[in-house]
Design an enzyme around this catalytic site. Structure first.
Site, PDB file in Angstrom:
ATOM      1  N   LYS A  43      19.028  78.112  19.965  1.00  0.00           N
ATOM      2  CA  LYS A  43      19.389  76.848  19.314  1.00  0.00           C
ATOM      3  C   LYS A  43      20.584  76.179  19.987  1.00  0.00           C
ATOM      4  CE  LYS A  43      22.437  78.617  15.680  1.00  0.00           C
ATOM      5  NZ  LYS A  43      23.662  78.043  16.243  1.00  0.00           N
ATOM      6  N   THR A  44      21.556  76.960  20.451  1.00  0.00           N
ATOM      7  CA  THR A  44      22.729  76.365  21.107  1.00  0.00           C
ATOM      8  C   THR A  44      22.310  75.656  22.387  1.00  0.00           C
ATOM      9  OG1 THR A  44      24.103  78.122  20.198  1.00  0.00           O
ATOM     10  CG2 THR A  44      25.049  76.811  21.975  1.00  0.00           C
TER      11      THR A  44
ATOM     12  N   GLN B 192      18.609  82.306   7.429  1.00  0.00           N
ATOM     13  CA  GLN B 192      19.920  82.867   7.758  1.00  0.00           C
ATOM     14  C   GLN B 192      21.033  82.233   6.924  1.00  0.00           C
ATOM     15  OE1 GLN B 192      20.743  84.170  11.967  1.00  0.00           O
ATOM     16  NE2 GLN B 192      19.105  82.724  12.414  1.00  0.00           N
TER      17      GLN B 192
ATOM     18  N   ARG C 116      20.068  91.262  14.536  1.00  0.00           N
ATOM     19  CA  ARG C 116      21.205  91.406  15.459  1.00  0.00           C
ATOM     20  C   ARG C 116      20.850  92.361  16.609  1.00  0.00           C
ATOM     21  NH1 ARG C 116      22.656  87.143  14.861  1.00  0.00           N
ATOM     22  NH2 ARG C 116      20.809  87.006  13.561  1.00  0.00           N
TER      23      ARG C 116
ATOM     24  N   ASP D  16      25.062  71.553  13.846  1.00  0.00           N
ATOM     25  CA  ASP D  16      24.691  72.954  14.055  1.00  0.00           C
ATOM     26  C   ASP D  16      24.795  73.708  12.725  1.00  0.00           C
ATOM     27  OD1 ASP D  16      23.986  75.279  15.343  1.00  0.00           O
ATOM     28  OD2 ASP D  16      25.952  75.629  16.239  1.00  0.00           O
ATOM     29  N   GLU D  17      24.051  74.808  12.580  1.00  0.00           N
ATOM     30  CA  GLU D  17      24.105  75.666  11.380  1.00  0.00           C
ATOM     31  C   GLU D  17      23.969  74.830  10.099  1.00  0.00           C
ATOM     32  OE1 GLU D  17      23.932  78.726  11.837  1.00  0.00           O
ATOM     33  OE2 GLU D  17      25.113  79.372  13.555  1.00  0.00           O
TER      34      GLU D  17
END
Length: 684
Positions: A32-33, A247, A582, A216-217
Site C-alpha cells: 500500500k505504501t 486491520q 506479521r 493512509d491507514e
C-alpha cells in the site's frame, strides 16, 4: 524512473485512476505504501499536478518522512509545497497560518499529554474539587474523548451532580487554555475543523488549492478526522483513501471502521479496488489468516493470496503450564538462531503486557538478548518499580532510594519541601530514622509501612506481595486510572513471579535480587541482535521472518473484556489477523493448559481462534490434549438453569458459549465465565 514498473494489475489500476475519489482496500503486505507514493508521483509526472495541489495524511511522522523520501527519489523535480504529515501536524500548520481567525495567539503552545494532565490538576485544585472523586487522568480521557467527537462543554447534557461537575471542569479547563494560549492535541483537530466549518473564505481557499487528498491507514480515522477531510474536499477534489478494515484494531482510541462505508456513500465510490496479492508471507500463513478473519461478519471482504504458495505449516504447541510454554519458545528461538535466522528477525507477540514477564524470565535464563519494542521490560515498568520499592522498604527501612520513590506515591500530600527538609535533618543517617515526628503526613506514611511489615510477617511471599500492593494504595490508585488495566495486570503478574521464590533462605531477598538482576543496568538487547518482544497492537505495520504468538487461551486472547463490548470479539479477531500476518516464513502458535493468575493456578481453554484455522494448515508439536467427548456434544446446561459451584456457591446460567463455557450469575460472587472442563458445576 518508470513509476509503473513492477506494479501488479490492481496496483497499476489504483495508481493510474482518473481524477475521481477512490477507496483502495489494501490487505496486509500488499504494497500500500508503494501504491500511495506511486500515485503521488504519477499525478505530478503524468497528470501535470503541482505538489502545491496535493495533501497527504499519514498516521505517524515516521511514515510521513518515509513517504517524502520515496516520492523525492521517484521524481526529478522538487516536491516543495506539498502538504504531507499527520492529522495533528497538518492541523497545526493550518492554525499557525490562520491563528487570528482561529482565535489563537501567533505563538500558541501545544500541550503534550503530561502538560495537559498538569493543567487539568491545576484547574481541579482551583475549583476546590476532590481529585479522588474526579481523577485527573479520567478527566483527561473525558475531555479528549468529547473533543474527538466534536463536542464542546456547552454541547454536553448534564443529568446529575457528577456529570455537571465534569462539565464544569471541562469548561474551566478550556478557559485556562485560552488564557494561556495553549492547545492540546485533540484541540488542534477540533479547532481546525471549527475554523473550516465557520469560515467560508478559508474553507474555499483550501478546497480550491487541494485538488488531491490522499489518506493512509484510513481504517484508523476517528469521527472528527473524517469530518475534517469532508470539509477540505471540494467538488473538484479527488480523495484517495487507502485502508484495510480487517486491520482496524484501535477502536479504544476512537478509530471507526464505519468511516470506510460512509466514505463509499459520501464520495459515490463506483468501484472499490482490492489489493489482495501479498508480498510478505507464505501461502499457508495467509490461508490460515484468511480462514480466521472470515468469521467476522462486519467486513468489506477480501482474500489475501501469494505467488509464493505453500510454505511451512503453522506450528502449534499446547504446553502444560505457562512456564513450559515459555521454555518451548526459547528452545525454538535457539534452533532458529542456529539455522541462521537473525534474532532481530524473530518476534514474540502477546495480547497483554503482563504476559511478557514469564517470557522475559525464560529468555534471561537462556542468556538470549531481547528488546521490548515500544515499551519497557517487566521489571522496569513504573507500577512494578513502585511495588518493589514498598517491598524493599518493608524489608529494610534504611533503604533511602525506596523511601524517596514511594513516600508520596500514591499522592499523600508529602511535598518536595518536606522531603528536602527531611534530607537536611537526616544528614548521613537514613531518612526513615528522622521521618517520625516530622509532620502528620510523614507519621501516617511511617505507620503505614510499619503496619505492612506486621501484616506480611509469617506470610508466604505471594501473599506478602499481594498485601503490600493492596495496603500501599497502588491497587486502588490504578483502579481509578482509565489506563490502569494494563498496570493492574502487571501487578497481578508480580504476585505470580513471587510464587516461585519459596525457599529455605529469605525468599523476599532472593526475589528483590532477581528483580534487580533482570532489570539490569542497561536495556537488554540494546545495540545488539536481539529477539523482539511486543504486544500485538505494537506489531502492526511490522514484519518478521518468524513470529511466536503466545497465550492463545480464552479470556486472554480473545481478551475477557471483549465479551462485554459491542463488536469486541470481532476486534479481537482482527488483532489475531494482524498478528498472524506479521510472519513471512514461520508462524508458531502456543497456549498453556494452566497459567498463574493472582498467585493461583488457573486452568484454561484454548482460544476459539485456533479452532478457526483449518487442520491441514497446522502441525501440532508435542502433546495436544484431546477435547473431552462431553464437550463435543450439546452443552448439558441451558440458560436459566440453577447450578452449584464448590467455591462460588449457587447461581443461575446466563449464557452458553459453544460447548466450552458458561456464564453464571452467582448469588455471592456475581457474574463469572467458567470453563466447563474445569468448573465442576453441579446442576441443582
Amino acid at each position: 524512473m518508470d513509476i509503473l514498473s513492477g506494479l501488479n494489475p490492481e496496483q497499476t489500476e489504483a495508481v493510474t485512476l482518473p481524477h475521481r475519489s477512490a477507496l483502495i482496500l489494501a490487505g496486509a503486505g500488499s504494497g500500500k505504501t508503494r501504491v500511495l507514493t506511486s500515485r503521488i508521483a504519477y499525478l505530478i509526472q503524468k497528470r501535470g499536478a503541482s505538489p502545491h495541489e496535493i495533501l497527504a495524511v499519514t498516521f505517524t511522522n515516521k511514515a510521513a518522512r518515509e513517504m517524502m523520501a520515496r516520492i523525492s527519489a521517484m521524481l526529478p523535480i522538487s516536491i516543495r509545497g506539498m502538504w504531507i504529515g499527520t492529522f495533528h501536524g497538518l492541523c497545526n500548520r493550518m492554525l499557525r497560518a490562520h491563528h487570528k481567525d482561529a482565535g489563537l495567539p501567533e505563538a500558541f503552545q501545544i500541550l503534550d499529554s503530561s502538560d495537559q494532565l498538569s493543567m487539568i490538576k491545576r484547574v481541579v485544585k482551583s475549583l476546590n474539587i476532590d481529585d479522588e472523586k474526579y481523577p485527573p487522568k479520567e478527566l483527561q480521557h473525558f475531555i479528549n474523548g468529547n473533543k474527538e467527537e466534536g463536542l464542546r462543554p456547552h454541547d454536553l447534557t448534564a443529568y446529575d451532580t457528577f456529570s455537571r461537575t465534569r462539565q464544569q471542569i471541562f469548561e474551566a479547563y478550556e478557559a485556562q487554555c485560552n488564557r494561556e494560549g495553549a492547545v492540546d492535541f485533540a484541540e488542534l483537530l477540533l479547532r481546525s475543523y471549527e475554523l473550516l466549518k465557520r469560515n467560508e473564505l478559508i474553507r474555499e481557499h483550501y478546497r480550491t488549492r487541494f485538488r488531491h487528498i490522499l489518506i493512509d491507514e484510513f481504517q484508523d480515522t476517528n469521527r472528527l478526522q473524517y469530518q475534517w477531510i469532508k470539509l477540505l474536499a471540494g467538488k473538484d477534489t479527488a480523495v484517495f483513501a487507502v485502508g484495510d478494515d480487517d486491520q482496524s484494531i484501535y477502536a479504544f482510541r476512537g478509530a471507526n471502521t464505519g468511516n470506510m462505508l460512509e466514505f463509499e456513500r459520501d464520495f459515490q465510490i463506483e468501484n472499490v479496488i482490492k489489493l489482495e496479492q501479498n508480498y510478505r508471507s507464505h501461502g499457508n500463513i495467509l490461508d490460515a489468516a484468511n480462514a480466521v478473519i472470515r468469521h467476522n461478519t462486519a467486513r468489506m471482504g477480501k482474500n489475501l493470496w501469494t505467488s509464493d504458495a505453500g510454505g511451512e505449516k503453522l506450528r502449534f504447541y499446547q504446553a502444560p503450564t505457562d512456564m513450559m510454554e515459555a521454555e518451548y519458545i526459547v528452545e525454538e528461538i535457539g534452533s532458529l538462531g542456529r539455522e541462521g535466522v537473525a534474532l532481530s528477525d524473530i518476534a514474540l507477540l502477546y495480547r497483554s503486557n503482563a504476559q511478557s514477564r514469564v517470557l522475559e524470565h525464560a529468555l534471561f535464563n537462556a542468556n538470549l538478548p531481547y528488546r521490548v519494542y515500544g515499551g519497557l521490560r517487566f521489571f522496569e515498568r513504573q507500577e512494578i518499580k513502585h511495588a518493589l520499592a514498598y517491598l524493599r522498604l518493608v524489608h529494610s527501612m534504611d533503604d533511602d532510594g525506596a523511601f524517596l520513590r514511594i513516600v508520596n506515591f500514591p499522592a499523600r500530600g508529602i511535598g518536595a519541601k518536606t522531603i528536602e527538609s527531611l534530607q537536611a535533618d537526616a544528614g548521613s543517617a537514613s531518612l526513615w530514622t528522622k521521618a517520625r515526628g516530622k509532620n502528620k503526613k510523614l507519621d501516617e506514611f511511617v505507620n503505614l509501612v510499619e503496619s505492612m511489615k506486621r501484616e506480611v510477617s509469617g506470610a508466604s511471599l505471594p501473599e506478602a506481595v499481594e498485601t503490600v500492593i493492596e495496603m500501599s494504595g497502588l491497587k486502588s490508585h490504578y483502579l481509578n486510572d482509565k489506563d490502569g488495566e494494563d498496570r493492574l495486570e502487571n501487578l497481578d503478574e508480580l504476585v505470580n513471579a513471587a510464587a516461585v521464590f519459596e525457599s529455605e533462605g529469605d525468599p523476599l531477598v532472593e526475589f528483590l535480587s532477581h528483580a534487580a538482576l533482570e532489570a539490569g543496568e542497561r536495556q537488554s538487547g540494546e545495540g545488539e541482535d536481539a529477539v523482539q518482544l511486543m504486544t500485538v497492537h505494537s506489531a502492526k505495520g511490522l514484519e518478521f521472518h518468524s513470529v511466536f504468538l503466545s497465550g492463545l487461551e480464552e479470556g486472554l486472547f480473545p481478551h475477557s473484556n471483549s465479551r462485554n463490548d459491542a463488536g469486541g470479539l470481532e476486534e479481537e479477531r482482527r488483532l489475531m489477523y494482524v498478528a498472524m500476518t506479521r510472519a513471512r516464513r514461520r508462524l508458531y502458535l502456543s497456549c498453556a493448559q494452566s497459567r498463574m493468575l493472582h498467585g493461583q493456578t488457573n486452568y484454561n481453554i484454548p482460544s476459539r481462534f485456533l479452532k478457526e484455522i483449518p487442520e491441514q494448515l497446522v502441525q501440532p508439536i508435542g502433546y495436544v490434549e484431546e477435547r473431552a467427548p462431553a464437550f463435543e456434544k450439546k452443552s448439558p446446561y441451558r440458560i436459566g438453569a440453577n447450578v452449584f459451584h464448590p467455591k462460588f456457591g449457587e447461581g443461575v446460567v446466563l449464557a452458553c458459549e459453544g460447548m466450552d463455557q458458561v456464564q453464571v450469575n452467582f448469588r455471592r460472587a456475581g457474574v463469572k465465565w467458567l470453563a466447563l472442563e474445569y468448573a465442576n458445576l453441579i446442576a441443582i
